[in-house]
Design a protein around this motif. Structure first.
Motif, PDB file in Angstrom:
ATOM      1  N   ASN A 335       5.374  25.880  63.946  1.00  0.00           N
ATOM      2  CA  ASN A 335       6.502  25.118  63.808  1.00  0.00           C
ATOM      3  C   ASN A 335       5.942  23.576  64.248  1.00  0.00           C
ATOM      4  O   ASN A 335       6.653  23.028  64.888  1.00  0.00           O
ATOM      5  CB  ASN A 335       7.768  25.562  64.511  1.00  0.00           C
ATOM      6  CG  ASN A 335       8.903  24.940  63.949  1.00  0.00           C
ATOM      7  OD1 ASN A 335       8.971  24.271  63.141  1.00  0.00           O
ATOM      8  ND2 ASN A 335       9.947  25.192  64.818  1.00  0.00           N
ATOM      9  N   PRO A 336       4.909  23.241  63.613  1.00  0.00           N
ATOM     10  CA  PRO A 336       4.355  21.853  64.270  1.00  0.00           C
ATOM     11  C   PRO A 336       5.135  20.688  64.151  1.00  0.00           C
ATOM     12  O   PRO A 336       5.351  19.802  64.955  1.00  0.00           O
ATOM     13  CB  PRO A 336       3.117  21.551  63.466  1.00  0.00           C
ATOM     14  CG  PRO A 336       3.240  22.484  62.162  1.00  0.00           C
ATOM     15  CD  PRO A 336       4.284  23.452  62.678  1.00  0.00           C
ATOM     16  N   GLY A 337       6.112  20.566  62.927  1.00  0.00           N
ATOM     17  CA  GLY A 337       6.908  19.499  62.755  1.00  0.00           C
ATOM     18  C   GLY A 337       8.466  19.849  63.145  1.00  0.00           C
ATOM     19  O   GLY A 337       9.268  18.901  62.920  1.00  0.00           O
ATOM     20  N   PHE A 338       8.581  20.936  63.829  1.00  0.00           N
ATOM     21  CA  PHE A 338      10.090  21.328  64.084  1.00  0.00           C
ATOM     22  C   PHE A 338      10.961  21.692  63.244  1.00  0.00           C
ATOM     23  O   PHE A 338      12.104  21.933  63.405  1.00  0.00           O
ATOM     24  CB  PHE A 338      10.481  20.351  65.163  1.00  0.00           C
ATOM     25  CG  PHE A 338       9.702  20.175  66.060  1.00  0.00           C
ATOM     26  CD1 PHE A 338       9.518  21.059  67.193  1.00  0.00           C
ATOM     27  CD2 PHE A 338       9.072  18.869  66.452  1.00  0.00           C
ATOM     28  CE1 PHE A 338       8.494  20.770  68.457  1.00  0.00           C
ATOM     29  CE2 PHE A 338       8.094  18.549  67.550  1.00  0.00           C
ATOM     30  CZ  PHE A 338       8.059  19.508  68.496  1.00  0.00           C
ATOM     31  N   GLU A 339      10.593  21.661  61.791  1.00  0.00           N
ATOM     32  CA  GLU A 339      11.404  21.803  60.527  1.00  0.00           C
ATOM     33  C   GLU A 339      11.829  23.252  60.692  1.00  0.00           C
ATOM     34  O   GLU A 339      12.871  23.355  59.850  1.00  0.00           O
ATOM     35  CB  GLU A 339      10.717  21.341  59.281  1.00  0.00           C
ATOM     36  CG  GLU A 339      10.459  20.075  59.186  1.00  0.00           C
ATOM     37  CD  GLU A 339      11.453  18.994  59.691  1.00  0.00           C
ATOM     38  OE1 GLU A 339      12.741  19.082  58.804  1.00  0.00           O
ATOM     39  OE2 GLU A 339      11.381  18.151  60.366  1.00  0.00           O
ATOM     40  N   SER A 340      11.531  24.173  61.309  1.00  0.00           N
ATOM     41  CA  SER A 340      12.003  25.604  61.377  1.00  0.00           C
ATOM     42  C   SER A 340      13.059  25.705  62.517  1.00  0.00           C
ATOM     43  O   SER A 340      13.580  26.723  62.578  1.00  0.00           O
ATOM     44  CB  SER A 340      10.960  26.551  61.422  1.00  0.00           C
ATOM     45  OG  SER A 340      10.050  26.726  60.455  1.00  0.00           O
ATOM     46  N   GLY A 341      13.547  24.457  62.872  1.00  0.00           N
ATOM     47  CA  GLY A 341      14.516  24.602  63.928  1.00  0.00           C
ATOM     48  C   GLY A 341      13.992  25.049  65.511  1.00  0.00           C
ATOM     49  O   GLY A 341      12.908  25.005  65.561  1.00  0.00           O
ATOM     50  N   ASN A 342      15.071  25.654  65.779  1.00  0.00           N
ATOM     51  CA  ASN A 342      14.541  26.362  67.390  1.00  0.00           C
ATOM     52  C   ASN A 342      14.032  27.562  67.364  1.00  0.00           C
ATOM     53  O   ASN A 342      14.289  28.709  67.785  1.00  0.00           O
ATOM     54  CB  ASN A 342      15.826  26.633  68.061  1.00  0.00           C
ATOM     55  CG  ASN A 342      15.957  25.995  69.500  1.00  0.00           C
ATOM     56  OD1 ASN A 342      14.874  25.617  69.781  1.00  0.00           O
ATOM     57  ND2 ASN A 342      17.083  26.101  69.901  1.00  0.00           N
ATOM     58  N   THR A 343      12.566  27.634  66.771  1.00  0.00           N
ATOM     59  CA  THR A 343      11.521  28.615  66.783  1.00  0.00           C
ATOM     60  C   THR A 343      10.372  28.673  67.262  1.00  0.00           C
ATOM     61  O   THR A 343      10.085  27.144  67.250  1.00  0.00           O
ATOM     62  CB  THR A 343      11.393  29.335  65.488  1.00  0.00           C
ATOM     63  OG1 THR A 343      10.936  28.334  64.698  1.00  0.00           O
ATOM     64  CG2 THR A 343      12.984  29.642  64.559  1.00  0.00           C
ATOM     65  N   THR A 344       9.609  29.291  67.678  1.00  0.00           N
ATOM     66  CA  THR A 344       8.339  29.237  67.973  1.00  0.00           C
ATOM     67  C   THR A 344       7.862  28.503  69.347  1.00  0.00           C
ATOM     68  O   THR A 344       7.348  28.871  70.277  1.00  0.00           O
ATOM     69  CB  THR A 344       7.363  28.565  66.784  1.00  0.00           C
ATOM     70  OG1 THR A 344       7.496  29.097  65.725  1.00  0.00           O
ATOM     71  CG2 THR A 344       5.769  28.488  67.323  1.00  0.00           C
ATOM     72  N   TRP A 345       8.633  27.399  69.483  1.00  0.00           N
ATOM     73  CA  TRP A 345       8.454  26.621  70.938  1.00  0.00           C
ATOM     74  C   TRP A 345       9.433  27.263  71.949  1.00  0.00           C
ATOM     75  O   TRP A 345      10.610  27.710  71.552  1.00  0.00           O
ATOM     76  CB  TRP A 345       8.702  25.067  70.624  1.00  0.00           C
ATOM     77  CG  TRP A 345       8.131  24.443  69.656  1.00  0.00           C
ATOM     78  CD1 TRP A 345       8.030  24.215  68.439  1.00  0.00           C
ATOM     79  CD2 TRP A 345       6.717  23.839  70.128  1.00  0.00           C
ATOM     80  NE1 TRP A 345       7.043  23.528  67.737  1.00  0.00           N
ATOM     81  CE2 TRP A 345       6.222  23.154  69.070  1.00  0.00           C
ATOM     82  CE3 TRP A 345       6.171  23.359  71.237  1.00  0.00           C
ATOM     83  CZ2 TRP A 345       5.010  22.360  69.107  1.00  0.00           C
ATOM     84  CZ3 TRP A 345       5.194  22.727  71.379  1.00  0.00           C
ATOM     85  CH2 TRP A 345       4.592  21.998  70.493  1.00  0.00           C
ATOM     86  N   THR A 346       9.225  27.019  73.216  1.00  0.00           N
ATOM     87  CA  THR A 346      10.250  27.451  74.146  1.00  0.00           C
ATOM     88  C   THR A 346      10.621  25.993  74.845  1.00  0.00           C
ATOM     89  O   THR A 346      10.070  25.077  74.984  1.00  0.00           O
ATOM     90  CB  THR A 346       9.644  27.927  75.404  1.00  0.00           C
ATOM     91  OG1 THR A 346       8.965  29.108  75.059  1.00  0.00           O
ATOM     92  CG2 THR A 346      10.270  28.212  76.482  1.00  0.00           C
TER      93      THR A 346
END
Length: 476
Positions: A335-346
């Motif tokens: 999700n490098p550009g955050f376009e999948s919303g609140n996933t993958t990153w904490t």
């Protein structure tokens, strides 16, 4: 620009994301499909869904579609496959390192089709003569952004082979300037509306460039026979690089062959289809053998560029990181550009957001840390495994705006870390309009699982916003 404090600015997200902890040598990325280079086979898709055979054009590697091997599974000469690009395809096939297919329908990315772009390392657009749809442009741009290679072959302005009112110059410029992913000159060049009748554009002197000096030979000149050039804009993309120039031109004008990067992917542009024409093809077409023109080195240019775009060759043409050696080229962040919303990153609550109060660099989402005008701490992190033997580069775009007026005191800070290493600290003193690219060599972390972390700490008064977008952790 000066910001203003606000109440909870992340209106679109309520839950923090979850981290992606990777073990072993492989990395599982988020929901976006990303090209993954095979150990020995590099996958190339040639487009034939946009009137590439209209008029006298015959820009196919074989009449057998999608698989040219159905015509001849072990071709030894260009005539074993039928098409004006058969020399290109056969040359790649004979190496044993490439797998090729031809797309005859709409281009997709992340679908189930055998010619879906997620199944390939590079896409070749050999003088398209119909406009790409909105969905196709999104697919192509995301394919490149996530690590794919894009080879755009144009022709002169007015080369409207199917008489639909569009030529390759207009179609490729439309792809770059009218898409939903990034229309702000993403590759750092535009194609000129020209019809240059003839010439032998010369290569620049650069012995380290893998496109000009690759495994398929050294490039000295190309051929132009009614073609065009590109105008480079390094201020929009510093990776853009002219490799072959029209006689009398250099620098940012008259580039007949150019390379660039976008996101984690690579891009090549060629200003004429004549150099890739091998003079053989389907009956009834008027063709010219530019591939074997004795005054040029077009075959080496096409094949070296294909190797570079797929990651089969190493090197840094256009500023990108390549494959080769013992490392598989990849972009590791999910999700490098955050376009999948609140996933993958904490992330702290509300950090990943599509709020219109701060613009994303591309798309709709970004990571917005702080910006409250009160004592506050936000964090954003993701754990990744960086394979042994790889060179690794972390990059991201950062926009900082603040309401602080001091020119000497850092009241609000953003710290970027990779594992236990602090890469950089930014503050309200670094505020500027627009996004700025930041890049760091993190090769020392190869062979480890490291957490990439952004920590924003804001003081008690006057807001500072740290906005991050279009992250990447590229290995090669």
């Amino acid at each position: 620009m000066l910001g203003s404090s606000r109440s909870r600015h992340r209106l679109t997200t309520a839950l923090a994301g979850f981290g992606l902890l990777v073990t072993g040598a492989a990395l599982q990325v988020g929901t976006a499909a990303a090209p993954a280079h095979a150990a020995t086979t590099y996958r190339v898709l040639f487009d034939d869904g946009h009137a590439e055979e209209a008029g006298n054009a015959d820009w196919i590697i074989s009449t057998s579609k999608p698989d040219p091997l159905a015509q001849d599974s072990s071709p030894s000469s260009e005539t074993d496959w039928t098409g004006a690009l058969s020399s290109w395809g056969v040359a790649l096939q004979k190496t044993g390192s490439y797998s090729m297919k031809t797309a005859t329908s709409a281009l997709t990315y992340g679908g189930s089709s055998t010619t879906d772009l997620s199944n390939f390392d590079a896409l070749v657009l050999p003088e398209p003569n119909t406009l790409f749809t909105t969905a196709e442009k999104t697919a192509i741009m995301n394919f490149v952004k996530n690590g794919g290679g894009l080879f755009m072959v144009s022709d002169h302005t007015g080369a409207d082979r199917n008489n639909d009112g569009e030529d390759a110059v207009e179609i490729l410029n439309d792809l770059m300037t009218n898409n939903s992913v990034d229309s702000t000159d993403p590759f750092g060049f535009s194609i000129d509306s020209l019809d240059i009748s003839s010439g032998y554009p010369a290569a620049i002197s650069d012995s380290s460039d893998p496109v000009l000096n690759g495994s398929f030979g050294t490039v000295t000149k190309s051929l132009i026979a009614d073609g065009t050039t590109a105008t480079l804009k390094p201020s929009d993309n510093s990776a853009v690089k002219g490799l072959v120039y029209r006689s009398g031109y250099s620098g940012n004008t008259g580039a007949f062959f150019a390379t660039s990067t976008f996101g984690s992917g690579r891009v090549a542009f060629w200003g004429d289809s004549s150099p890739i024409d091998d003079g053989t093809g389907q009956s009834g077409n008027t063709l010219y053998d530019g591939w074997n023109d004795t005054g040029a080195t077009n075959a080496a240019l096409a094949l070296n560029a294909t190797a570079w775009l797929t990651g089969a060759s190493s090197g840094s043409s256009g500023g990108g990181g390549g494959g080769g050696g013992t490392c598989t080229s990849a972009q590791l962040l999910g999700n490098p550009g955050f376009e999948s919303g609140n996933t993958t990153w904490t992330a702290s609550s509300g950090v990943i957001t599509n709020s219109s109060s701060e613009a994303a660099r591309t798309g709709s989402y970004k990571a917005w840390l702080d910006g409250y005008g009160s004592a506050h701490t936000d964090t954003l992190s993701q754990s990744v495994t960086i394979p042994s033997g790889c060179s690794a580069t972390l990059s991201f775009y950062l926009h900082i705006d603040t309401a602080e007026t001091t020119t000497s005191t850092a009241y609000d800070k953003l710290t970027v870390t990779a594992g236990s290493t602090t890469l950089a600290t930014y503050s309200n003193l670094n505020a500027a309009s627009g996004y700025v690219l930041k890049s760091f060599d993190v090769s020392s972390l190869a062979g480890t699982t490291a957490t990439i972390k952004f920590t924003g700490v804001e003081g008690s008064t006057l807001q500072t916003s740290f906005v991050v977008d279009d992250t990447a952790l590229n290995v090669s």
